[in-house]
Design a protein around this motif. Structure first.
Motif, PDB file in Angstrom:
ATOM      1  N   LEU A   1       0.853  -1.192   0.000  1.00  0.00           N
ATOM      2  CA  LEU A   1       0.000   0.000   0.000  1.00  0.00           C
ATOM      3  C   LEU A   1       0.888   1.241   0.000  1.00  0.00           C
ATOM      4  N   GLN A   2       0.537   2.222  -0.829  1.00  0.00           N
ATOM      5  CA  GLN A   2       1.285   3.481  -0.792  1.00  0.00           C
ATOM      6  C   GLN A   2       0.651   4.386   0.248  1.00  0.00           C
ATOM      7  N   LYS A   3       1.523   5.091   0.955  1.00  0.00           N
ATOM      8  CA  LYS A   3       0.984   5.967   1.998  1.00  0.00           C
ATOM      9  C   LYS A   3       0.857   7.394   1.454  1.00  0.00           C
ATOM     10  N   LEU A   4      -0.371   7.914   1.499  1.00  0.00           N
ATOM     11  CA  LEU A   4      -0.626   9.281   1.023  1.00  0.00           C
ATOM     12  C   LEU A   4      -0.868  10.188   2.218  1.00  0.00           C
ATOM     13  N   LEU A   5      -0.143  11.292   2.280  1.00  0.00           N
ATOM     14  CA  LEU A   5      -0.430  12.301   3.312  1.00  0.00           C
ATOM     15  C   LEU A   5      -1.023  13.528   2.615  1.00  0.00           C
TER      16      LEU A   5
ATOM     17  N   LEU B   1      -9.992  18.820  -2.198  1.00  0.00           N
ATOM     18  CA  LEU B   1      -9.278  17.584  -1.852  1.00  0.00           C
ATOM     19  C   LEU B   1     -10.187  16.530  -1.227  1.00  0.00           C
ATOM     20  N   ALA B   2     -11.324  16.931  -0.669  1.00  0.00           N
ATOM     21  CA  ALA B   2     -12.208  15.936  -0.034  1.00  0.00           C
ATOM     22  C   ALA B   2     -12.585  14.808  -1.008  1.00  0.00           C
ATOM     23  N   PRO B   3     -12.953  15.111  -2.267  1.00  0.00           N
ATOM     24  CA  PRO B   3     -13.298  13.984  -3.151  1.00  0.00           C
ATOM     25  C   PRO B   3     -12.105  13.056  -3.385  1.00  0.00           C
ATOM     26  N   VAL B   4     -10.888  13.597  -3.364  1.00  0.00           N
ATOM     27  CA  VAL B   4      -9.703  12.755  -3.585  1.00  0.00           C
ATOM     28  C   VAL B   4      -9.463  11.894  -2.341  1.00  0.00           C
ATOM     29  N   VAL B   5      -9.627  12.481  -1.162  1.00  0.00           N
ATOM     30  CA  VAL B   5      -9.459  11.713   0.087  1.00  0.00           C
ATOM     31  C   VAL B   5     -10.482  10.578   0.131  1.00  0.00           C
ATOM     32  N   LEU B   6     -11.744  10.892  -0.179  1.00  0.00           N
ATOM     33  CA  LEU B   6     -12.796   9.864  -0.114  1.00  0.00           C
ATOM     34  C   LEU B   6     -12.525   8.749  -1.125  1.00  0.00           C
ATOM     35  N   ALA B   7     -12.120   9.139  -2.328  1.00  0.00           N
ATOM     36  CA  ALA B   7     -11.841   8.124  -3.356  1.00  0.00           C
ATOM     37  C   ALA B   7     -10.611   7.302  -2.973  1.00  0.00           C
ATOM     38  N   ALA B   8      -9.621   7.924  -2.344  1.00  0.00           N
ATOM     39  CA  ALA B   8      -8.402   7.186  -1.944  1.00  0.00           C
ATOM     40  C   ALA B   8      -8.741   6.182  -0.851  1.00  0.00           C
TER      41      ALA B   8
ATOM     42  N   ALA C   1     -11.580   4.727  -0.492  1.00  0.00           N
ATOM     43  CA  ALA C   1     -12.382   3.647  -1.087  1.00  0.00           C
ATOM     44  C   ALA C   1     -11.555   2.798  -2.052  1.00  0.00           C
ATOM     45  N   HIS C   2     -10.402   3.283  -2.471  1.00  0.00           N
ATOM     46  CA  HIS C   2      -9.634   2.679  -3.564  1.00  0.00           C
ATOM     47  C   HIS C   2      -9.032   1.313  -3.218  1.00  0.00           C
ATOM     48  N   GLY C   3      -8.504   1.203  -2.012  1.00  0.00           N
ATOM     49  CA  GLY C   3      -7.900  -0.066  -1.614  1.00  0.00           C
ATOM     50  C   GLY C   3      -6.395  -0.110  -1.818  1.00  0.00           C
ATOM     51  N   GLY C   4      -5.858   0.795  -2.658  1.00  0.00           N
ATOM     52  CA  GLY C   4      -4.420   0.746  -2.944  1.00  0.00           C
ATOM     53  C   GLY C   4      -3.595   1.684  -2.076  1.00  0.00           C
ATOM     54  N   PHE C   5      -4.243   2.372  -1.151  1.00  0.00           N
ATOM     55  CA  PHE C   5      -3.538   3.413  -0.411  1.00  0.00           C
ATOM     56  C   PHE C   5      -3.828   3.365   1.079  1.00  0.00           C
ATOM     57  N   GLU C   6      -2.830   3.777   1.840  1.00  0.00           N
ATOM     58  CA  GLU C   6      -3.077   4.111   3.236  1.00  0.00           C
ATOM     59  C   GLU C   6      -3.188   5.641   3.253  1.00  0.00           C
ATOM     60  N   VAL C   7      -4.234   6.159   3.871  1.00  0.00           N
ATOM     61  CA  VAL C   7      -4.522   7.591   3.752  1.00  0.00           C
ATOM     62  C   VAL C   7      -4.397   8.281   5.102  1.00  0.00           C
ATOM     63  N   VAL C   8      -3.609   9.346   5.145  1.00  0.00           N
ATOM     64  CA  VAL C   8      -3.491  10.159   6.357  1.00  0.00           C
ATOM     65  C   VAL C   8      -3.791  11.608   5.970  1.00  0.00           C
TER      66      VAL C   8
ATOM     67  N   LEU D   1      -5.609   9.257  -8.624  1.00  0.00           N
ATOM     68  CA  LEU D   1      -5.278   8.058  -7.836  1.00  0.00           C
ATOM     69  C   LEU D   1      -4.747   6.944  -8.730  1.00  0.00           C
ATOM     70  N   ASP D   2      -5.314   6.788  -9.920  1.00  0.00           N
ATOM     71  CA  ASP D   2      -4.791   5.756 -10.835  1.00  0.00           C
ATOM     72  C   ASP D   2      -3.342   6.062 -11.177  1.00  0.00           C
ATOM     73  N   SER D   3      -3.051   7.337 -11.373  1.00  0.00           N
ATOM     74  CA  SER D   3      -1.675   7.701 -11.707  1.00  0.00           C
ATOM     75  C   SER D   3      -0.732   7.382 -10.545  1.00  0.00           C
ATOM     76  N   LEU D   4      -1.127   7.721  -9.324  1.00  0.00           N
ATOM     77  CA  LEU D   4      -0.258   7.452  -8.165  1.00  0.00           C
ATOM     78  C   LEU D   4      -0.155   5.947  -7.920  1.00  0.00           C
ATOM     79  N   ALA D   5      -1.247   5.224  -8.142  1.00  0.00           N
ATOM     80  CA  ALA D   5      -1.213   3.764  -7.957  1.00  0.00           C
ATOM     81  C   ALA D   5      -0.209   3.153  -8.927  1.00  0.00           C
ATOM     82  N   GLY D   6      -0.119   3.723 -10.126  1.00  0.00           N
ATOM     83  CA  GLY D   6       0.824   3.236 -11.130  1.00  0.00           C
ATOM     84  C   GLY D   6       2.259   3.293 -10.618  1.00  0.00           C
ATOM     85  N   PHE D   7       2.580   4.320  -9.860  1.00  0.00           N
ATOM     86  CA  PHE D   7       3.933   4.428  -9.282  1.00  0.00           C
ATOM     87  C   PHE D   7       4.206   3.236  -8.365  1.00  0.00           C
TER      88      PHE D   7
END
Ligand SMILES: CC(=O)N[C@@H]1[C@@H](OP(=O)(O)OP(=O)(O)OC[C@H]2O[C@@H](n3ccc(=O)[nH]c3=O)[C@H](O)[C@@H]2O)O[C@H](CO)[C@@H](O)[C@@H]1O
Length: 385
Positions: free
Chosen positions: A4-8, A20-27, A29-36, A375-381
């Protein structure tokens, strides 16, 4: 399976929270990230109301808002406050949005901690570092630090390419503010409880009539720092002239809490006691969008409102000399007039006299799916790591 990638996420003001709220909510729900989430609270109440609406509970809160806050004090506060957070969280990515002092100092703090920065709403430029001040410089500085740039539109991407940023580090996503706007519009259309919530929020200030079949009204917002002083005098006297000229039209002005804005309103608008001028507290995001949907014309110096109003098919008069959002101006939906009394009056009168003609709108700024592209772009990393 990649780790999992950690996003702050770091943000501090109402518009950053909305975008940023829609990005936080989608992150989440995404499953590929740990969100802080870390908020600086450069704004306090206006930020909290957006967090509550979207159900975002920050893990860290620097609580920096102070009376008489200076840009220097805020910058050093963000740097000092974020250092231990970065040390503890050790994120793969720090996400900042737009052009606030929080975004700039947040990116710098991330750089000092050797964390990668992703810039949401990258590449907006006017070409003048004093307009808007300090936002134009803030976003250029974030651009110099960021590893990944997410411009909302092709013209914003072109600005980044001109500054020498490699196209492999840029992805055009649309503006996440339009994700938030469409989410809210959908909730308003589909959910009677949501409409009841708006009515209850507007009732204490006597504003409910503006979400029903109201007589025509102009919705006003103004807060840009470079207009403090002479600019605000021009803005307020223009509104006064419009109130006199159009007694059958209401002018609704949620007044930003900044003392420079309040002072001008108290000096140039309050004493006249216009019956068709409604001065109120800043509105929560949901009721504000509901009012925008019903407004005939929007008069503003805001960046976000300049994107939202045409996306809802509303004509906008922009009280700034320059804008980093020429897409709307080119469409004829957005009229750029500066903080200039005669030009504000002429532009608003032109729209009011043309039978409150609204365009069909257009999604120049986004299609509502920007968060997922980011998020798809960051998940690609993560997958490549
Ligand atoms: C130079 C510039 O353009 N910079 C922008 C700047 O922000 P801004 O100019 O867009 O700021 P505001 O006008 O304060 O906020 C607007 C939002 O607030 C909602 N709203 C409004 C009145 C109200 O009573 N209740 C509300 O809820 C409204 O719907 C909208 O979403 O910073 C952002 C962050 O980095 C950047 O994105 C951005 O480029």
């Amino acid at each position: 399976m990649p780790a999992l990638q950690k996003l702050l996420f770091v943000f501090g003001t109402r518009p950053e929270a909305i975008k940023l709220a829609p990005v936080v909510l989608a992150a989440r729900a995404h499953g590929g990230f740990e969100v802080v989430v870390c908020v600086t609270a450069q704004h306090r109440e206006m930020l909290d109301s957006v967090l509550a609406f979207f159900g975002v509970n920050p893990e860290y809160d620097l609580n920096l808002m102070k009376p008489g806050q200076t840009l220097t004090g805020l910058t050093t506060g963000v740097l000092e406050g974020l250092a231990p957070v970065l040390e503890q969280v050790r994120p793969d990515w720090v996400l900042v949005q737009g052009d606030t002092t929080t975004a700039f100092a947040g990116a710098l703090a991330a750089f000092y901690a050797k964390a990668k920065v992703a810039h949401v709403e990258a590449g907006l430029r006017t070409g003048n570092i004093y307009e808007p001040f300090p936002e134009e410089m803030n976003r250029k500085l974030v651009g110099a630090i960021a590893e990944m740039h997410f411009p909302p539109t092709a013209p914003a991407q072109a600005n980044l390419l001109r500054e020498g940023i490699s196209e492999t580090r840029i992805l055009v996503t649309g503006n996440t503010g339009i994700d938030a706007l469409y989410l809210v519009r959908e909730r308003l259309q589909a959910d009677p409880a949501c409409r009841a919530q708006v009515a209850a929020a507007l009732e204490p200030q006597g504003l409910n009539r503006f979400i029903g079949p109201a007589r025509p009204f102009v919705l006003v917002t103004a807060h840009r720092r470079e207009s403090f002083g002479a600019g605000f005098e021009a803005i307020c006297t223009a509104i006064a002239e419009l109130c006199t000229r159009y007694p059958a039209i209401d002018f609704v002005f949620p007044v930003h809490p900044n003392p420079a804005v309040r002072g001008a309103v108290e000096r140039f608008l309050v004493p006249a006691g216009f019956a068709n001028l409604v001065l109120c507290q800043p509105l929560d995001y949901l009721p504000f969008v509901a009012m925008m949907i019903n407004a005939s014309v929007v008069l503003t110096d805001s960046g976000g409102v300049q994107e939202e109003a045409p996306s809802l098919g509303k004509p906008v008069v922009v009280m700034r000399d320059v804008t980093e959002r020429m897409e709307g101006a080119a469409s004829g939906m957005v009229h750029l007039v500066g903080p200039n009394r005669e030009r504000i009056v002429a532009a608003v009168a032109g729209l009011l006299d043309s039978e409150l003609r609204a365009g069909s709108g257009g999604n120049f700024y986004g299609d509502g799916h920007a968060s997922l592209r980011i998020l798809d772009s960051l998940a690609g990393f993560g997958e490549r790591a």
